[in-house]
Design an enzyme around this catalytic site. Sequence first.
Site, PDB file in Angstrom:
ATOM      1  N   GLY A  58     -45.747 -30.655  -7.375  1.00  0.00           N
ATOM      2  CA  GLY A  58     -44.795 -29.733  -7.963  1.00  0.00           C
ATOM      3  C   GLY A  58     -45.454 -28.809  -8.969  1.00  0.00           C
ATOM      4  CG  ASN A 138     -38.645 -32.541 -17.103  1.00  0.00           C
ATOM      5  OD1 ASN A 138     -38.279 -31.390 -17.398  1.00  0.00           O
ATOM      6  ND2 ASN A 138     -39.606 -33.163 -17.758  1.00  0.00           N
ATOM      7  CB  SER A 186     -42.957 -33.138  -6.423  1.00  0.00           C
ATOM      8  OG  SER A 186     -44.031 -34.041  -6.400  1.00  0.00           O
ATOM      9  CB  ALA A 187     -43.759 -35.837  -1.501  1.00  0.00           C
ATOM     10  CG  HIS A 188     -44.077 -38.100  -7.149  1.00  0.00           C
ATOM     11  ND1 HIS A 188     -44.571 -36.820  -7.300  1.00  0.00           N
ATOM     12  CD2 HIS A 188     -43.674 -38.493  -8.380  1.00  0.00           C
ATOM     13  CE1 HIS A 188     -44.465 -36.465  -8.570  1.00  0.00           C
ATOM     14  NE2 HIS A 188     -43.925 -37.456  -9.240  1.00  0.00           N
ATOM     15  CB  THR A 231     -58.593 -29.889   5.203  1.00  0.00           C
ATOM     16  OG1 THR A 231     -59.828 -29.199   5.435  1.00  0.00           O
ATOM     17  CG2 THR A 231     -58.223 -30.685   6.436  1.00  0.00           C
ATOM     18  CB  CYS A 319     -45.337 -34.997 -17.692  1.00  0.00           C
ATOM     19  SG  CYS A 319     -44.718 -34.996 -16.014  1.00  0.00           S
TER      20      CYS A 319
END
Length: 381
Positions: A58, A138, A186-188, A231, A319
């Site tokens: 993110g 957040n 963000s995936a997590h 990649t 964070c």
Amino acid sequence: MDPRAIEVYNRSMNENYGNSSSLHTIGQKAARSLVNSRNTVASLINADRDDIFFTSSGTESDNLAVMGVALKNKMRGNHIITSAIEHHAIENPCKYLEKNGFDITFLPVDKYGLIDPNTLESNITESTILISIMFANNEIGTIEPIKEIGAIAKEHDIVFHTDAVQAFGKVPIDVNELNIDLLSASAHKLYGPKGVGMLYIRNKGFREGWGKFIKPLMYGGGHERDMRPSTVNVPGISAFAKAVELVGEEMPYEIKRLTHLRDKIINNVSENIEDCFLNGHPTQRLPNNVNLSFKYIEGESMVLDLDFEGIGVSTGSACSSKSLEPSHVLLAIGIEPQDAHGSLRITLGRFTTDKEVDYFLKKLPPIVERLRKLSPLTKKE
């Protein structure tokens, strides 16, 4: 991670190990998997598949949005509007740009953490090129008036970005209905792997497409259509897509369940512990977020005592919770520094149970009572 996302990740590590940019069969198999993942992620926010760009986080997505728009449009204008309660992934790039010739407006928020759309509109100038307002905070969980802000940005032909890292998968989002041009996720945050993120970049109906209003920050191969070379992490993205698929199926039920647990905590603590108060909006907030301030006590002490009981919470944002500085978000909503130091952020999720919430509610009051007796911060009679 959700075990179902882990299963997809492990299978992809074994079966889709090819470079998705390669022409050989193994690479093309990975490329097809990438297309399917892009479709799945796009569907959650009613976006076009080709408007989804995968990143590492993110934070990278936020930086690409803010810095990319600023660098591409610096001849058009140098003014950016954001808020005083943004995540550091937005705040710090804006401060960097401010030191390098850009004019940044950090809008104030009210006591609940809400932006006033009228104040935002009054700060727009001829040189405004970007509005970046987070979807939901957040720390305190407040959900911003994104639809109103998106309408203002569209009316003034200004790029609108939202940091939706906390909201993506927690509440419904439709980028077209809300007039969002850029969206970070963000995936997590929805039980996918760490190290995978996404930036939605609107292509159709906005000037001449994404390539005309955002500049890449990295240069290399042609991955992600030159927007984010490297990649491609196909296994991580496949697991991200599985996580998105799951939240799409389970969101209505989870919103109801988590809201119940959230309100159970808020009501119980308010009734049973004196001199504490809720931070953020009482109802216009994420279903999984509770942020409370306790007077005459240090948040770090509560975090450590609760951790000893097997309960993981934070004080301020995760964070920056190792910092001894009070949360900039709590200060922005008018909380006194000593009370900001006494804050707890409790977050709930898919695997949180009623029994675990009851355990937390049993352990918290005696911890608060004991720490207050030891604290030099005493209540004035």
